[in-house]
Structure formats: structure tokens, C-alpha cells
Design an enzyme around this catalytic site. Sequence first.
Site, short mmCIF file in Angstrom:
data_model
loop_
_atom_site.label_atom_id
_atom_site.label_comp_id
_atom_site.label_asym_id
_atom_site.label_seq_id
_atom_site.Cartn_x
_atom_site.Cartn_y
_atom_site.Cartn_z
N ASP A 193 37.20 -30.42 31.59
CA ASP A 193 37.63 -29.24 30.84
C ASP A 193 39.07 -29.47 30.35
OD1 ASP A 193 37.07 -26.33 30.08
OD2 ASP A 193 38.79 -26.05 31.40
N HIS A 219 28.60 -25.93 31.94
CA HIS A 219 29.97 -26.46 31.90
C HIS A 219 30.44 -26.98 33.25
CE1 HIS A 219 34.10 -26.93 30.68
NE2 HIS A 219 34.52 -26.01 31.53
N TYR A 235 45.43 -22.37 26.88
CA TYR A 235 44.79 -22.08 25.60
C TYR A 235 45.84 -21.79 24.52
CZ TYR A 235 40.45 -21.66 28.25
OH TYR A 235 39.37 -21.92 29.05
#
Length: 348
Positions: free
Chosen positions: A150, A317, A263
Site C-alpha cells: 500500500d 487489498h 494522502y
Amino acid sequence: MLTAPTTRKTVAALAAAFMLVAGCTTADRQAPNTAIAPTAHDSATRDDAEFNRQFRHETAQVDGVTMHYVTGGTGEPLVLLHGWPQSWYEWRGIMPALAARYTVYALDLPGLGDSVGAPSSYDKATLARYVHGLLADRLGLRRINLAGHDLGAGVGFQYAAQFPDEVVKYAHLDYPLPGPALSADQYRQASWHMSFHHQAGFPEALVDDDVREYLSLFFAYVAYGGTAFGGPGAKAPFTDAQVEEFARTYQRPRVLTGGFALYRTLAQDERDNVTAAAITMPVMLLTAEGTLAFTRSTVEPRMTRITRAVEVPKSGHWLPEENPTFVTAELLRFFAGGGAGGAGGAGR
């Protein structure tokens, strides 16, 4: 199962966030005060005698940040970097098998997990330099095998790009790479949560009163069969104790904000990845089922030797948790004969 009031609360919070998205800036700020769970770094393992016979918790100072990591095993160094919203603990289930052949170092990224203090930035190039400060400068590891999952894979790529002579092999797990083939704007449009987490302050304000619930919903959202993949919905592939461990760290306001900052720095990541040299060491690419072609298209401009690329069967994921047997076998096969080592490389 969610109660009706809880569901209404969550939906209302998310709706309010998206009403405000257009007028937001991206400047970072601290989350409001909230109840903080005990921050004992060994909360999940202190009573695990089998774990404690093989692994130990350690810390080291790197540029004003106390970095926490877990290490054990024998052999060449294998470094594991976690993603969001996780910590070193995402690797817990597969670490014993890896440690049978490698000296494992499972890190908490700077500002996350049980690492204490904030890095100068959460862009992945900066975080990679903090990781290098720990591994190379503090632990003397100048030749490593490296795996990132990730957003931790964003850090992993930058580590390999900045210190190419120190990474023997690199495993890139389920992370489309911002850069030449995928802009930060396109990245944020791929899923509501990427745009939501990008906003300044709103995620903290809406999440910090019940971090555990938010993480639980998110874990299920991107699990195999989850609605993020067009499925009917799924259960999170985590026990209550695992969710509690991840929530324990993200309930700390600075860590919660640090996670969202991963992010908020995607535009800088895009710029850094565009200017980075392509990495030439052997790379293995593992992705969620059904996503390999897209992810590969984003990483190929910066990875010239992808020697193994495969979707993890029956996995969304959360690759190490949803199909640990497959992921472990792939990692062991890929890193076999890696030739890492050097100063401090074994048995630390």
C-alpha cells in the site's frame, strides 16, 4: 453488525464531508483532542510467549523521530513496510515463516504506529530517507531485501530509487504508483476515500470520535468481495483483537493526522516519482485479484525488471491477511538467493 443510529451517523458524517470538499484546502492540521488509548508498543504481543521467543521490539532516534520496529530471525535482512491504516502489525501473521530464513525488520513508518514524533513531511521520498536513517545509519544495513504494501510501497519504491545499491530485491504489494502514468488527481478520483482523506481537517473531525468503527468499515470495504471491487460486500479479514491493535495507534491524534497526510502528499509523490530514476533491481509485483493489469501499467515506467507479477487469489487489498499462505510462499521464493547482507546484516 451496525446499529441503525450508528449507520446514520456514519453516512451523515461522510455526506457532510463531501459537501465541504470543494471549498477545502490541503494544509495539514492536528486532529481535535480525543480519548487516547494506551500507547504501549507491545500491547498486542506482551503476552504472546511464542512471539517473544522469536521477536523483540526496538526503537531508535532518527532526525527527531523515535522509530519503532520489530525484529527477529536469522539470515539476510528483509525489511517490511506497512500501509494505511495499519502498522508493523500487518505482517504479524507471516513474520515467523519469513524469520525462519531472514532477519526480519517490520517497521512503523515515521509518525505512524508506535513511532513517536512527526517527520518533516509525509511525502514518500522524505519518509524513505527516515527509513534509510534507521536501517543504514542506525542498524548498519547497507544491503537489504525490501517489501512494501500500500502506501508503504510508495516509500519502498522511493527507498529503492534513492539508494539503488542498497536494495537487492524489492517486492511491491498492491499499490498503483503516482507518477508518469498516473497523476495525483487521477489517483484521488479512483475512490471516495482518497479524495476524503486528502482534505484538510475534515477526516480528523469526522473520524476521531470513533476511529475503531471507521477502520472496521474501511477494512471491509476493500476486502475480497468488498464494494470497492464491485462485490456485494464482505467482512473484514481481521479479528477483533487485530482491529483493536490498529485502532490503538490511530486513536492518537498525531498518528491519525499522519495517516491522512500520506494522502495529502500525493501530488508531491507524483512529482518525486516522475523525476526519480527507474529502479533496475529485480521487482516482484503482487496485487489484489483482478487489479494486476492496472497496477502494473502505473509502475512499469519506473521499474525495469519486474521478474514476477501475480494477482493474489481470493484476496482484496489486505494481501498478507487474506491469503497469507500464498503471499508467504511468493515472498520466500522471490527473495531466495538474494545476496543481501553486509554490515549488521544478520542476526541483529
